[in-house]
Scaffold this motif. Structure first.
Motif, mmCIF file in Angstrom:
data_model
loop_
_atom_site.group_PDB
_atom_site.id
_atom_site.type_symbol
_atom_site.label_atom_id
_atom_site.label_comp_id
_atom_site.label_asym_id
_atom_site.label_seq_id
_atom_site.Cartn_x
_atom_site.Cartn_y
_atom_site.Cartn_z
ATOM 1 N N ALA A 25 0.837 -1.205 0.000
ATOM 2 C CA ALA A 25 0.000 0.000 0.000
ATOM 3 C C ALA A 25 0.870 1.252 0.000
ATOM 4 N N SER A 26 1.913 1.269 0.844
ATOM 5 C CA SER A 26 2.744 2.477 0.889
ATOM 6 C C SER A 26 3.570 2.620 -0.382
ATOM 7 N N ALA A 27 3.903 1.495 -1.040
ATOM 8 C CA ALA A 27 4.630 1.600 -2.311
ATOM 9 C C ALA A 27 3.749 2.251 -3.376
ATOM 10 N N VAL A 28 2.467 1.812 -3.430
ATOM 11 C CA VAL A 28 1.562 2.412 -4.411
ATOM 12 C C VAL A 28 1.359 3.889 -4.115
ATOM 13 N N LEU A 29 1.183 4.237 -2.827
ATOM 14 C CA LEU A 29 1.024 5.644 -2.461
ATOM 15 C C LEU A 29 2.276 6.435 -2.839
ATOM 16 N N MET A 30 3.453 5.836 -2.605
ATOM 17 C CA MET A 30 4.706 6.510 -2.948
ATOM 18 C C MET A 30 4.739 6.842 -4.435
ATOM 19 N N MET A 31 4.294 5.881 -5.252
ATOM 20 C CA MET A 31 4.376 6.084 -6.700
ATOM 21 C C MET A 31 3.393 7.143 -7.180
ATOM 22 N N THR A 32 2.260 7.318 -6.477
ATOM 23 C CA THR A 32 1.227 8.212 -6.981
ATOM 24 C C THR A 32 1.249 9.593 -6.344
ATOM 25 N N ALA B 17 6.952 -4.469 -9.661
ATOM 26 C CA ALA B 17 6.110 -3.908 -10.723
ATOM 27 C C ALA B 17 5.735 -2.464 -10.404
ATOM 28 N N VAL B 18 5.407 -2.193 -9.128
ATOM 29 C CA VAL B 18 5.073 -0.812 -8.742
ATOM 30 C C VAL B 18 6.272 0.102 -8.995
ATOM 31 N N GLY B 19 7.468 -0.367 -8.601
ATOM 32 C CA GLY B 19 8.669 0.433 -8.822
ATOM 33 C C GLY B 19 8.915 0.688 -10.299
ATOM 34 N N LEU B 36 13.502 3.278 -8.282
ATOM 35 C CA LEU B 36 14.601 2.325 -8.498
ATOM 36 C C LEU B 36 14.980 1.646 -7.193
ATOM 37 N N GLU B 37 15.045 2.428 -6.109
ATOM 38 C CA GLU B 37 15.365 1.851 -4.802
ATOM 39 C C GLU B 37 14.324 0.808 -4.407
ATOM 40 N N LEU B 38 13.052 1.114 -4.726
ATOM 41 C CA LEU B 38 11.985 0.158 -4.403
ATOM 42 C C LEU B 38 12.191 -1.145 -5.164
ATOM 43 N N MET B 39 12.579 -1.061 -6.459
ATOM 44 C CA MET B 39 12.822 -2.277 -7.247
ATOM 45 C C MET B 39 13.961 -3.092 -6.644
ATOM 46 N N LEU B 40 15.039 -2.399 -6.211
ATOM 47 C CA LEU B 40 16.153 -3.096 -5.569
ATOM 48 C C LEU B 40 15.683 -3.840 -4.327
ATOM 49 N N ASN B 41 14.788 -3.181 -3.555
ATOM 50 C CA ASN B 41 14.329 -3.803 -2.319
ATOM 51 C C ASN B 41 13.426 -4.991 -2.584
ATOM 52 N N ALA B 42 12.654 -4.936 -3.679
ATOM 53 C CA ALA B 42 11.838 -6.092 -4.036
ATOM 54 C C ALA B 42 12.732 -7.288 -4.327
#
Lengths: 181, 101
Positions: A25-32, B17-19, B36-42
């Motif tokens: 959820a926080s990842a999606v919020l971060m992206m938007t 995918a979100v990253g 990019l950091e998020l993709m690395l963490n995934a």
């Protein structure tokens, strides 16, 4: 030290779902989010969720590193840069839909195919219950020792090379941001 | 329901995918770097999960190195963004079109 989650089935599942929901959820919020500062803060929440997932895998040391180094140090660096740049309001209009939908659809389909291929390649491990594995191996007594021994015994040279890499990154960052080289 | 390795892989896949979506959709260079950091963490999450399956700490050692390299990468990338901002007064990647990319 008693392990936080001693491979208890129900507790493990609850912790997993809570932390996974928090992270996604926080990842999606971060992206938007439009404001980059809000993006940083949501990413910090996401990293805390990921640290919780590491705890459910009994990777305690990495969970601590995740919070200290990632959520603490690296994200503060991002905040510093965002505030240093002092962006104008028009720079904040950042969310945009791709202008060529067909290319986006093709790219998404290719990505989906790649992800399905990778995940189905790990099919032999799908049925493996994490709680069962944790129970079989037994609770981790000393997570830092477990990760420190291979790190300083088998991977000593890469570890030392990493220090040179970090030095190069520091020097490079200073050289790049100097006004007059 | 019992948690299996596939659960962790699915979460890692969603985060990746979100990253990736963020990298493609966003225009602010700093936010792209965060994605990019998020993709690395995934990827790190998948590594830790498999490290647990194989009962092998080497996967966690690899994640340790990945975090270190990510820190170095973030520092250099932010320095580049600051240098570009000095030159062009923007962090919008659509306006960085010197190479007509």
């Amino acid at each position: 030290m008693e392990p936080i989650l001693a491979a208890a089935g129900a507790g493990h599942a609850v912790a997993f779902y809570a932390m996974a929901a928090l992270a996604v959820a926080s990842a999606v919020l971060m992206m938007t989010q439009r404001n980059p500062v809000a993006c940083v803060l949501w990413l910090v929440v996401c990293f805390v969720g990921l640290a919780g997932l590491f705890v459910t895998l009994e990777a305690y040391f990495l969970a601590v590193i995740q919070v200290l180094v990632y959520a603490g140090a690296i994200m503060v660096l991002f905040l510093f840069v965002i505030m240093l740049l002092n962006l104008r309001p028009e720079d904040l209009k950042a969310v945009a839909l791709p202008r060529i939908p067909l290319v986006g659809v093709v790219a998404a389909l290719l990505l989906l195919a790649a992800v399905v291929t990778v995940i189905s390649a790990s099919r032999p491990y799908f049925g493996m219950s994490v709680a069962g594995i944790l129970a079989e191996v037994g609770p981790t007594k000393d997570s830092v020792r477990d990760i420190g021994l291979p790190l300083f015994r088998d991977w000593l040279l890469p570890f030392e090379a990493t220090s040179i890499l970090l030095l190069a990154a520091i020097v490079g960052a200073v050289a790049l941001t100097k006004r007059k080289v | 329901m019992e948690i299996q390795i596939a659960h962790y892989l699915v979460v890692a896949g969603i985060l990746f995918a979100v990253g990736l979506t963020g990298v493609v959709v966003r225009r602010n260079a700093i936010v792209i770097l965060m994605c990019l950091e998020l993709m690395l963490n995934a990827a790190n999450l998948a590594l830790v999960a498999f490290s647990r399956v194989h009962r092998d700490m080497q996967g966690q050692v690899f994640v340790f190195f990945a975090i270190t390299v990510a820190a170095a990468e973030a520092a250099v990338m932010l320095a580049i963004i600051i240098a570009v901002y000095r030159q062009r007064q923007t962090v919008n990647v659509d306006e960085m079109d010197l190479m007509q990319g």
